[in-house]
Scaffold this motif. Structure first.
Motif, PDB file in Angstrom:
ATOM      1  N   ARG A   6       0.746  -1.264  -0.053  1.00 60.04           N
ATOM      2  CA  ARG A   6      -0.092  -0.024   0.016  1.00 60.04           C
ATOM      3  C   ARG A   6       0.950   1.303   0.205  1.00 60.04           C
ATOM      4  N   VAL A   7       0.407   2.323  -0.614  1.00 63.06           N
ATOM      5  CA  VAL A   7       1.209   3.608  -0.788  1.00 63.06           C
ATOM      6  C   VAL A   7       0.054   4.612  -0.240  1.00 63.06           C
ATOM      7  N   HIS A   8       0.654   5.135   0.891  1.00 61.17           N
ATOM      8  CA  HIS A   8      -0.134   6.257   1.683  1.00 61.17           C
ATOM      9  C   HIS A   8       0.267   7.498   1.232  1.00 61.17           C
ATOM     10  N   GLU A   9       1.328   7.905   0.866  1.00 59.11           N
ATOM     11  CA  GLU A   9       2.083   8.974   0.263  1.00 59.11           C
ATOM     12  C   GLU A   9       2.964   9.005  -0.893  1.00 59.11           C
ATOM     13  N   LEU A  10       3.189   9.965  -1.747  1.00 57.84           N
ATOM     14  CA  LEU A  10       3.763   9.921  -2.664  1.00 57.84           C
ATOM     15  C   LEU A  10       5.506   9.974  -2.431  1.00 57.84           C
ATOM     16  N   TYR A  46       6.659   5.518 -11.687  1.00 58.14           N
ATOM     17  CA  TYR A  46       5.967   7.083 -12.115  1.00 58.14           C
ATOM     18  C   TYR A  46       4.621   7.018 -11.245  1.00 58.14           C
ATOM     19  N   PHE A  47       4.013   6.401 -10.916  1.00 64.08           N
ATOM     20  CA  PHE A  47       2.727   6.362 -10.293  1.00 64.08           C
ATOM     21  C   PHE A  47       3.136   6.714  -8.590  1.00 64.08           C
ATOM     22  N   ARG A  48       4.179   6.059  -8.285  1.00 61.76           N
ATOM     23  CA  ARG A  48       4.691   6.089  -6.677  1.00 61.76           C
ATOM     24  C   ARG A  48       5.189   7.659  -6.521  1.00 61.76           C
ATOM     25  N   LYS A  49       5.954   7.964  -7.638  1.00 62.29           N
ATOM     26  CA  LYS A  49       6.650   9.596  -7.624  1.00 62.29           C
ATOM     27  C   LYS A  49       5.428  10.544  -7.640  1.00 62.29           C
ATOM     28  N   VAL A  51       4.571  11.292 -10.956  1.00 64.58           N
ATOM     29  CA  VAL A  51       4.558  11.759 -12.280  1.00 64.58           C
ATOM     30  C   VAL A  51       3.246  11.463 -13.031  1.00 64.58           C
ATOM     31  N   TYR A  52       2.709  10.238 -12.776  1.00 64.72           N
ATOM     32  CA  TYR A  52       1.209   9.964 -13.181  1.00 64.72           C
ATOM     33  C   TYR A  52       0.439  10.215 -12.225  1.00 64.72           C
ATOM     34  N   LYS A  53      -0.713  10.710 -12.132  1.00 62.36           N
ATOM     35  CA  LYS A  53      -1.632  10.879 -10.910  1.00 62.36           C
ATOM     36  C   LYS A  53      -2.532   9.830 -10.590  1.00 62.36           C
ATOM     37  N   THR A  54      -2.535   9.306  -9.345  1.00 60.50           N
ATOM     38  CA  THR A  54      -3.467   8.205  -8.833  1.00 60.50           C
ATOM     39  C   THR A  54      -4.749   8.855  -8.519  1.00 60.50           C
ATOM     40  N   PRO A  55      -5.923   7.941  -8.629  1.00 54.24           N
ATOM     41  CA  PRO A  55      -6.794   8.765  -8.288  1.00 54.24           C
ATOM     42  C   PRO A  55      -7.153   8.911  -6.706  1.00 54.24           C
ATOM     43  N   THR A  56      -6.623   7.823  -6.080  1.00 53.71           N
ATOM     44  CA  THR A  56      -6.907   8.173  -4.669  1.00 53.71           C
ATOM     45  C   THR A  56      -5.567   7.616  -3.839  1.00 53.71           C
ATOM     46  N   LEU A  57      -5.503   8.110  -2.629  1.00 62.99           N
ATOM     47  CA  LEU A  57      -4.446   7.782  -1.540  1.00 62.99           C
ATOM     48  C   LEU A  57      -5.087   7.156  -0.428  1.00 62.99           C
ATOM     49  N   PRO A  58      -4.812   6.057   0.104  1.00 65.71           N
ATOM     50  CA  PRO A  58      -3.751   5.349  -0.126  1.00 65.71           C
ATOM     51  C   PRO A  58      -4.184   4.237  -1.437  1.00 65.71           C
ATOM     52  N   TYR A  59      -3.156   3.806  -2.240  1.00 70.28           N
ATOM     53  CA  TYR A  59      -3.572   2.714  -3.320  1.00 70.28           C
ATOM     54  C   TYR A  59      -2.636   1.670  -3.229  1.00 70.28           C
ATOM     55  N   THR A  60      -2.852   0.577  -3.939  1.00 74.24           N
ATOM     56  CA  THR A  60      -2.247  -0.603  -4.163  1.00 74.24           C
ATOM     57  C   THR A  60      -1.628  -0.214  -5.652  1.00 74.24           C
ATOM     58  N   PRO A  61      -0.222  -0.406  -5.864  1.00 78.12           N
ATOM     59  CA  PRO A  61       0.150  -0.309  -7.069  1.00 78.12           C
ATOM     60  C   PRO A  61       0.287  -1.507  -7.917  1.00 78.12           C
ATOM     61  N   GLY A  62       0.725  -1.431  -9.135  1.00 79.01           N
ATOM     62  CA  GLY A  62       0.796  -2.643 -10.015  1.00 79.01           C
ATOM     63  C   GLY A  62      -0.158  -2.770 -11.104  1.00 79.01           C
ATOM     64  N   MET A  63       0.555  -3.061 -12.236  1.00 81.22           N
ATOM     65  CA  MET A  63      -0.290  -3.270 -13.395  1.00 81.22           C
ATOM     66  C   MET A  63      -0.087  -4.491 -14.261  1.00 81.22           C
ATOM     67  N   GLU A  64       0.415  -5.398 -13.481  1.00 81.09           N
ATOM     68  CA  GLU A  64       0.730  -6.658 -14.202  1.00 81.09           C
ATOM     69  C   GLU A  64       0.759  -7.808 -13.389  1.00 81.09           C
ATOM     70  N   ALA A  65       0.067  -8.975 -13.833  1.00 75.00           N
ATOM     71  CA  ALA A  65       0.096 -10.009 -12.987  1.00 75.00           C
ATOM     72  C   ALA A  65      -0.522 -11.476 -13.559  1.00 75.00           C
ATOM     73  N   VAL A  66      -0.026 -12.658 -13.233  1.00 78.99           N
ATOM     74  CA  VAL A  66      -0.582 -13.918 -13.344  1.00 78.99           C
ATOM     75  C   VAL A  66      -0.968 -14.568 -12.293  1.00 78.99           C
ATOM     76  N   GLY A  67      -2.411 -15.120 -12.200  1.00 80.50           N
ATOM     77  CA  GLY A  67      -2.847 -16.027 -11.239  1.00 80.50           C
ATOM     78  C   GLY A  67      -3.943 -16.850 -11.586  1.00 80.50           C
ATOM     79  N   VAL A  68      -4.362 -17.554 -10.514  1.00 83.82           N
ATOM     80  CA  VAL A  68      -5.289 -18.573 -10.762  1.00 83.82           C
ATOM     81  C   VAL A  68      -6.586 -17.826 -10.261  1.00 83.82           C
ATOM     82  N   VAL A  69      -7.842 -18.139 -11.097  1.00 85.20           N
ATOM     83  CA  VAL A  69      -8.942 -17.812 -10.466  1.00 85.20           C
ATOM     84  C   VAL A  69      -9.690 -18.621  -9.666  1.00 85.20           C
TER      85      VAL A  69
END
Length: 324
Positions: A6-10, A46-49, A51-69
């Motif tokens: 979780r990210v609570h502040e940039l 970029y999101f953590r720093k 540079v790109y704006k996140t909709p809300t704080l706090p947030y969970t980062p990450g744009m890519e994953a593989v998993g099991v349904v």
């Protein structure tokens, strides 16, 4: 409760905190996925720093994953418990042991591809696909310039473009990275800390310039990249690891009638058909051996802060994967 970053502040890597989060059940059109491997990308930085704006704080980062349904929402067809799936892009939130995802945002992972490999290649591979095949269509006879050729996307761009019959010029920061870039299909490698890449490109192309520049570095390379282009060449800026490029007057493009674009993967995979086709081509090229995925670094998900620090410190080559 599940664990997530979780990210609570940039700020710097230290703002990435390992915490408990509540995770509900999937609603209509949604699935619950237990992540097996999570890709780390510069967009996360970029999101953590900020540079790109996140909709809300706090947030969970990450744009890519593989998993099991592990669960499907009411009335959902086409996905079932036990499916191995990948996703890249929206919604953000892959730095978690489990997550809820829209079912139409995931793609099936072929059983022949290891989840760690799939997680390392889905976002970067789809980025390479739209850059090479649709943003500017690379064909035999083209000469291209790839900045950060030993990085996650740069490595895939170099391999794929070479397979398409292009002459590939790559820039890297060290001799070690130059060896990898050569191995990945770069015909010419420029160590930009030791050489002027504009002068080198001019010499390599006999003054003609390149058809397209793929530039994820940004501020440090932008003006030089424009100088490397032939008349009617394409400047494709898809990142800014060194900072945002300085503003450019439109008239600066007119001397050589240049094309300039700042594309985003999300716009090129906006429909499910585009998403499935793009991911399908990436996985097919992994299976055929056109793309050799370099997973050079894995970290426990709880150590995401260290992984970010190493990525920003240019200590990473190839792909970095977080393991829940």
């Amino acid at each position: 409760m599940v664990k997530a970053i979780r990210v609570h502040e940039l700020g710097g890597p230290e703002v990435l905190k390992w915490e408990d989060v509540e995770l509900g059940e999937p609603k209509e059109g949604e699935i619950r996925v237990k992540n097996k491997a999570i890709g780390l990308n510069f967009i996360d930085v970029y999101f953590r720093k900020g540079v790109y704006k996140t909709p809300t704080l706090p947030y969970t980062p990450g744009m890519e994953a593989v998993g099991v349904v592990t669960a499907v929402g009411p009335g959902l067809t086409g996905r079932q418990v036990g499916d191995l799936v990948a996703y890249a892009g929206d919604p953000m939130g892959s730095y978690a042991e489990e997550q809820i995802l829209p079912a139409n945002k995931v793609v099936p992972v072929p059983p022949s591809i290891d989840p760690i490999v799939a997680a390392s290649v889905i976002l970067k591979g789809m980025t390479a696909q739209f850059l090479l095949r649709r943003c500017f269509k690379v064909e035999p006879g083209h000469t291209i310039l790839v900045h950060a050729a030993a990085g996650g996307v740069g490595s895939l761009l170099s391999q794929w473009a070479n397979a398409l019959g292009a002459t590939v010029i790559g820039t890297v920061s060290t001799k070690e990275k130059a060896v990898q870039a050569k191995d990945d299909g770069c015909h010419h490698v420029i160590i930009y800390k030791e050489e002027d890449f504009v002068a080198c490109v001019n010499e390599i192309t006999s003054g003609n310039g390149v058809d397209v520049v793929y530039d994820a570095v940004g501020k440090d390379t932008f003006q030089g990249s424009l100088a490397c282009l032939k008349p009617r060449g394409y400047m494709v800026n898809f990142g800014q690891s060194s900072g945002t490029p300085d503003p450019l007057p439109l008239s600066a493009l007119s001397a050589k009638s240049l094309f300039l674009t700042r594309p985003s993967l999300m716009q090129y995979t906006a429909t499910q058909d585009e998403l499935l086709a793009t991911a399908g081509e990436v996985f097919a090229n992994v299976e055929s051996g056109v793309l050799r995925v370099r997973v050079n670094h894995t970290y426990p998900l709880s150590q995401a802060a260290q992984a970010h620090a190493d990525l920003e410190g240019r200590k990473a080559t190839g792909s970095v994967v977080l393991i829940p």
